[in-house]
Design a protein around this motif. Structure first.
Motif, mmCIF file in Angstrom:
data_model
loop_
_atom_site.group_PDB
_atom_site.id
_atom_site.type_symbol
_atom_site.label_atom_id
_atom_site.label_comp_id
_atom_site.label_asym_id
_atom_site.label_seq_id
_atom_site.Cartn_x
_atom_site.Cartn_y
_atom_site.Cartn_z
ATOM 1 N N VAL A 466 69.455 60.780 111.155
ATOM 2 C CA VAL A 466 68.634 61.839 111.308
ATOM 3 C C VAL A 466 68.063 61.903 112.673
ATOM 4 N N VAL A 467 67.868 63.140 113.465
ATOM 5 C CA VAL A 467 67.172 62.982 114.379
ATOM 6 C C VAL A 467 65.978 63.760 114.946
ATOM 7 N N GLY A 468 64.766 63.603 115.540
ATOM 8 C CA GLY A 468 63.709 64.443 115.415
ATOM 9 C C GLY A 468 64.059 65.580 116.468
ATOM 10 N N LEU A 469 63.260 66.538 116.143
ATOM 11 C CA LEU A 469 63.409 67.799 116.993
ATOM 12 C C LEU A 469 63.261 67.731 118.587
ATOM 13 N N ASN A 470 62.313 66.780 118.836
ATOM 14 C CA ASN A 470 62.169 66.839 120.291
ATOM 15 C C ASN A 470 62.716 65.761 120.885
ATOM 16 N N GLU A 487 78.111 63.333 112.474
ATOM 17 C CA GLU A 487 77.169 64.431 112.182
ATOM 18 C C GLU A 487 75.681 63.824 111.848
ATOM 19 N N LEU A 488 74.911 64.782 112.762
ATOM 20 C CA LEU A 488 73.488 64.379 112.743
ATOM 21 C C LEU A 488 72.740 65.319 111.922
ATOM 22 N N PHE A 489 71.573 65.084 111.532
ATOM 23 C CA PHE A 489 70.593 65.999 110.830
ATOM 24 C C PHE A 489 69.360 66.037 111.132
ATOM 25 N N VAL A 490 69.037 67.290 111.997
ATOM 26 C CA VAL A 490 67.806 67.429 112.744
ATOM 27 C C VAL A 490 66.534 67.661 111.709
#
Length: 597
Positions: A466-470, A487-490
């Motif tokens: 996962v990756v943070g929104l900012n 693939e990353l999930f935001v």
């Protein structure tokens, strides 16, 4: 080389012993379930007569002649008060506040790994006995089939047996109940395969036959060897008569469609009139009581009236009237929530239809007619086959009852045509219609049904990146390189899913940005991607992947919070389907040793 060969032979010998021991255990369990279902059938039938004795004052199955001697208030009060008790009991004590029957057995076999509640089976049998004993114009076979199946499911659950074995024991309960009801062991075994299980698995056939024979033996020891109906001798006069039997089969199919389509009409009227669910059977009981003043034959199971029709005791006018009135009473009883089965009503309708058809056919071609009784029997088989979706087992029931091979051929012709008419214009049997009303269907086969049973939570992966929104471009690049399936999930600060990022998304963002623009995960991500819930079926996952072209679908906990809990890969969904297909094929063809646990 010799030592390896010796060890291989030892292994094969041990495997054979294990297989034989498990087959022996399964046979013993089948005998246990058959005995339980047979004994349950006896208790159920005696329970109906006990309630009938308490309420109407007669413990005879052929009760319609006795009912003529009762005062009008008695004949109206019993089904009305009985319906009130039935409605309150179902509303308070049965799951989903409805009666349970054969459709629930099919549901359990196809969609729920043969899991059924034995308590629900016993409660349903009890309230069905009260329902029939107080005059409901329904049947006694459906409740005992449900009860017998619940006994098999209970034993499988207590012993923690695997899915295929549990389904076999469920079928054993069904076979024993049908065989015990009609004194027809062969028909009971085939009914279990044809209707309840929906297939003819070789590994299940022997245990189901054992259970069917066991149920028959137990009921014969108690009731004697008499069959359900007292049949006159019938002989086919000429094969030129078969077009008439074919026409009777078509008429039987139309009759089955009319009854099935009449039930939702009654249900809609009850809802429009805002009659409470618990009060609806009482309203139906009131109607039964009033109608019984003129037609007492429609009260209860109706075996006495069927025997009268077989012996041509009714004229054409009365046969037609009973056909119409019984059809109306069956739709009212089912539509208003009475507890009971469809088998006996189908036989009753077939008897009246066949009898009336036989009177007309004999009047037109007296030299070719086999007599009213023959048409009555053929009509019984045809309507029952169409309603139940069981032309094979219904034909065998008639054969075991009559022992007449030529007449059985006539039943076969009529039953097949009636079933085709029902299937083409109604979409399947009465039980199929019941399942369709619950959003279920048997049309897609057991493989897809198994995918519907399996949930996304069973195959989803819980390791994902996962990756943070900012977060900025460097962090996105670093995580994307190490992410499974690239693939990353935001997600936001609370872990709620915002979108997804693939290498293609990142490449487009890198080329489209202006100098000095700061790229964050929120800017790059594809927002609102297609998602699954952990409770969704694998069948839904496969369909959604086909529609969207996605190879990976994120899984969230619910639609409101949208918390990310995992993701599903197309490969894992296809592997689950393949494994399910191989398991079912092995079960059908007996290609693998029967594993009980």
């Amino acid at each position: 080389m010799a030592e390896k060969l010796f060890k291989s032979n030892q292994l094969l010998s041990q495997l054979r012993r294990v297989v034989k021991s498990e087959q022996l255990v399964l046979s013993v369990l089948a005998l246990v379930v058959g005995a339980m279902a047979g004994a349950g059938t006896i208790v159920f039938r005696e329970g109906i007569l006990f309630v009938q004795t308490l309420t109407f004052g007669s413990g005879e199955e052929a009760v319609h002649e006795y009912l003529r001697t009762l005062p009008a208030w008695h004949l109206i009060a019993v089904p009305t008060l009985g319906g009130l008790f039935v409605g309150v009991f179902i509303y308070r004590f049965l799951p989903e506040r409805r009666p349970h029957g054969v459709a629930d057995v099919v549901d359990a076999a196809l969609f729920h790994d043969a899991r059924m509640s034995s308590r629900c089976g016993i409660k349903s049998a009890f309230i069905s006995a009260v329902s029939l004993g107080t005059g409901a114009s329904l049947g006694r076979e459906g409740p005992v089939v449900h009860m017998g199946a619940s006994f098999g499911a209970w034993l499988a659950r207590m012993l923690h047996l695997r899915r295929s074995t549990a389904r076999t024991l469920l079928g054993c309960g069904v076979a024993s109940a049908v065989a015990a009801s009609f004194n027809a062991p062969l028909a009971g075994a085939l009914f279990a395969h044809e209707v309840a299980l929906g297939h003819y698995a070789l590994t299940a056939f022997a245990p189901i036959v054992l259970a069917s024979v066991t149920g028959t033996i137990i009921t014969r020891l108690y009731f004697g060897a008499d069959v359900a109906f007292l049949l006159p001798t019938n002989e086919i006069q000429s094969f030129l008569e078969f077009p008439a039997f074919a026409l009777l089969g078509i008429t039987a199919g139309i009759t089955a469609i009319c009854v099935t389509r009449g039930i939702p009409v009654v249900q809609n009227v009850a809802r429009a009139a805002k009659i409470p669910i618990w009060l609806r059977p009482a309203v139906g009981g009131l109607v039964i009581g009033v109608v019984a003043l003129e037609f007492p034959q429609i009260v209860g199971v109706g075996y006495g009236a069927m025997n009268d029709a077989l012996y041509a005791a009714y004229g054409w006018s009365l046969l037609v009237q009973l056909l119409i009135v019984k059809a109306a009473m069956v739709t009212i009883c089912f539509g208003l929530g009475y507890a009971g089965g469809m088998f006996s009503p189908a036989l009753f309708l077939g008897a009246m239809l066949g009898g009336a058809f036989g009177v007309a056919a004999t009047a037109v071609f007296p030299d070719l007619s086999s007599g009213y009784g023959a048409y009555t029997l053929v009509g019984m088989g045809a309507v029952a086959a169409a309603m139940l979706g069981a032309p094979i087992s219904t034909t065998l029931i008639i054969f075991e009852l009559s022992g007449d091979y030529e007449l059985t051929i006539a039943v076969m012709v009529a039953s097949v045509l009636a079933s085709i008419i029902m299937d083409q214009f109604q979409g399947g049997s009465f039980f199929t219609w019941q399942l369709k009303c619950r959003g279920l269907t048997t049309r897609w086969g057991r493989e897809v049904n198994l995918l519907r049973m399996m949930k996304v939570a069973d195959i989803m992966k819980r390791e994902y990146e996962v990756v943070g929104l900012n977060e900025g471009l460097p962090a996105i690049q670093e995580k994307l390189v190490n992410a499974p399936y690239s693939e990353l999930f935001v997600v936001d600060e609370d872990g709620r899913l915002h979108g997804t990022i693939t290498l293609a998304d990142l490449r487009h963002a890198a080329f489209d940005r202006e100098p000095g623009d700061e790229i964050t995960a929120g800017h790059v991500a594809r927002s609102k991607p297609p998602v699954l819930l952990r409770t969704d079926s694998i069948e839904k996952a496969v369909r959604l992947m086909e529609q969207t072209g996605e190879e990976h679908l994120p899984v969230i906990d619910d639609d409101e919070r949208r918390l990310m809990v995992g993701f599903v890969h197309e490969k894992d969904a296809m592997m689950a389907y393949n494994n399910a297909l191989l398991e079912l094929q092995s079960e059908d063809h007996g290609g693998a040793p029967p594993k009980l646990f």
